[in-house]
Design a protein around this motif. Sequence first.
Motif, PDB file in Angstrom:
ATOM      1  N   MET A   1      -2.480  23.336  11.964  1.00 34.88           N
ATOM      2  CA  MET A   1      -2.063  23.723  13.410  1.00 34.88           C
ATOM      3  C   MET A   1      -1.910  25.452  13.501  1.00 34.88           C
ATOM      4  O   MET A   1      -1.489  25.771  12.295  1.00 34.88           O
ATOM      5  N   ILE A   2      -2.460  26.074  14.385  1.00 35.96           N
ATOM      6  CA  ILE A   2      -2.385  27.507  14.423  1.00 35.96           C
ATOM      7  C   ILE A   2      -1.403  27.646  15.634  1.00 35.96           C
ATOM      8  O   ILE A   2      -1.646  27.266  16.709  1.00 35.96           O
ATOM      9  N   GLN A   3      -0.545  28.717  15.525  1.00 37.15           N
ATOM     10  CA  GLN A   3       0.158  29.077  16.743  1.00 37.15           C
ATOM     11  C   GLN A   3      -0.029  30.564  16.981  1.00 37.15           C
ATOM     12  O   GLN A   3       0.123  31.406  15.819  1.00 37.15           O
ATOM     13  N   HIS A   4      -0.595  30.747  17.806  1.00 41.67           N
ATOM     14  CA  HIS A   4      -1.159  32.162  18.027  1.00 41.67           C
ATOM     15  C   HIS A   4      -0.202  32.867  19.124  1.00 41.67           C
ATOM     16  O   HIS A   4       0.026  32.250  20.380  1.00 41.67           O
ATOM     17  N   ILE A   5       0.371  34.047  18.865  1.00 37.55           N
ATOM     18  CA  ILE A   5       1.382  34.574  19.775  1.00 37.55           C
ATOM     19  C   ILE A   5       0.916  36.059  20.022  1.00 37.55           C
ATOM     20  O   ILE A   5       0.623  36.882  18.933  1.00 37.55           O
ATOM     21  N   VAL A   6       0.962  36.496  21.122  1.00 36.27           N
ATOM     22  CA  VAL A   6       0.454  37.729  21.873  1.00 36.27           C
ATOM     23  C   VAL A   6       1.481  38.217  22.637  1.00 36.27           C
ATOM     24  O   VAL A   6       2.125  37.761  23.393  1.00 36.27           O
ATOM     25  N   LEU A   7       1.686  39.720  22.502  1.00 37.36           N
ATOM     26  CA  LEU A   7       2.935  40.482  22.960  1.00 37.36           C
ATOM     27  C   LEU A   7       2.146  41.436  23.715  1.00 37.36           C
ATOM     28  O   LEU A   7       1.298  42.270  23.004  1.00 37.36           O
ATOM     29  N   TRP A   8       2.334  41.719  24.985  1.00 38.09           N
ATOM     30  CA  TRP A   8       1.656  42.781  25.679  1.00 38.09           C
ATOM     31  C   TRP A   8       2.897  43.764  26.236  1.00 38.09           C
ATOM     32  O   TRP A   8       3.695  43.336  27.119  1.00 38.09           O
ATOM     33  N   LYS A   9       2.662  45.141  26.391  1.00 37.63           N
ATOM     34  CA  LYS A   9       3.391  46.207  27.154  1.00 37.63           C
ATOM     35  C   LYS A   9       2.417  46.592  28.110  1.00 37.63           C
ATOM     36  O   LYS A   9       1.341  46.859  28.039  1.00 37.63           O
ATOM     37  N   LEU A  10       2.800  46.400  29.465  1.00 38.03           N
ATOM     38  CA  LEU A  10       2.053  46.436  30.648  1.00 38.03           C
ATOM     39  C   LEU A  10       2.195  47.794  31.080  1.00 38.03           C
ATOM     40  O   LEU A  10       3.171  48.547  31.068  1.00 38.03           O
ATOM     41  N   ALA A  94       0.408  43.119  20.660  1.00 39.00           N
ATOM     42  CA  ALA A  94       0.717  42.882  19.279  1.00 39.00           C
ATOM     43  C   ALA A  94       0.467  41.353  19.202  1.00 39.00           C
ATOM     44  O   ALA A  94       0.505  40.765  20.097  1.00 39.00           O
ATOM     45  N   ALA A  95      -0.130  41.000  17.786  1.00 33.73           N
ATOM     46  CA  ALA A  95      -0.421  39.594  17.836  1.00 33.73           C
ATOM     47  C   ALA A  95       0.087  39.122  16.459  1.00 33.73           C
ATOM     48  O   ALA A  95      -0.126  39.903  15.508  1.00 33.73           O
ATOM     49  N   ILE A  96       0.144  37.742  16.202  1.00 30.25           N
ATOM     50  CA  ILE A  96       0.189  37.171  15.185  1.00 30.25           C
ATOM     51  C   ILE A  96      -0.146  35.601  15.005  1.00 30.25           C
ATOM     52  O   ILE A  96       0.107  35.158  16.219  1.00 30.25           O
ATOM     53  N   ASP A  97      -0.785  35.352  14.119  1.00 30.56           N
ATOM     54  CA  ASP A  97      -1.150  33.847  14.187  1.00 30.56           C
ATOM     55  C   ASP A  97      -0.532  33.209  12.889  1.00 30.56           C
ATOM     56  O   ASP A  97      -0.586  33.514  11.766  1.00 30.56           O
TER      57      ASP A  97
END
Length: 100
Positions: A1-10, A94-97
């Motif tokens: 399984m892959i957990q894809h996490i992305v954060l955004w500053k708007l 920013a992202a991490i998998d």
Amino acid sequence: MIQHIVLWKLKAEAEGKTAGENAVLIKEKLESLYGKIPEIKSIRVEMNALKIEGNSDVVLIAEFESKDTMYAYQKNPLHEEVAAFVKKVNEGRAAIDLEY
């Protein structure tokens, strides 16, 4: 399984809306992809509860069976449409998998 996490500053304002309004739109648009893009095993989008300097505004946590299914999701035209909107309203990403 892959957990894809992305954060955004708007951006404070973009596309005629405030950052808060765009955060709600991002949440709605991304979560609406569940069931439309079969590669998505789960998806959760949350908005930052505490307005602390430097924090991101929105987080995406999505799960996929494999990196190939994650790549297929990213190339899906429905995802690309949402991604185009997110690119217009964010000023940082920013992202991490994670694989497990």
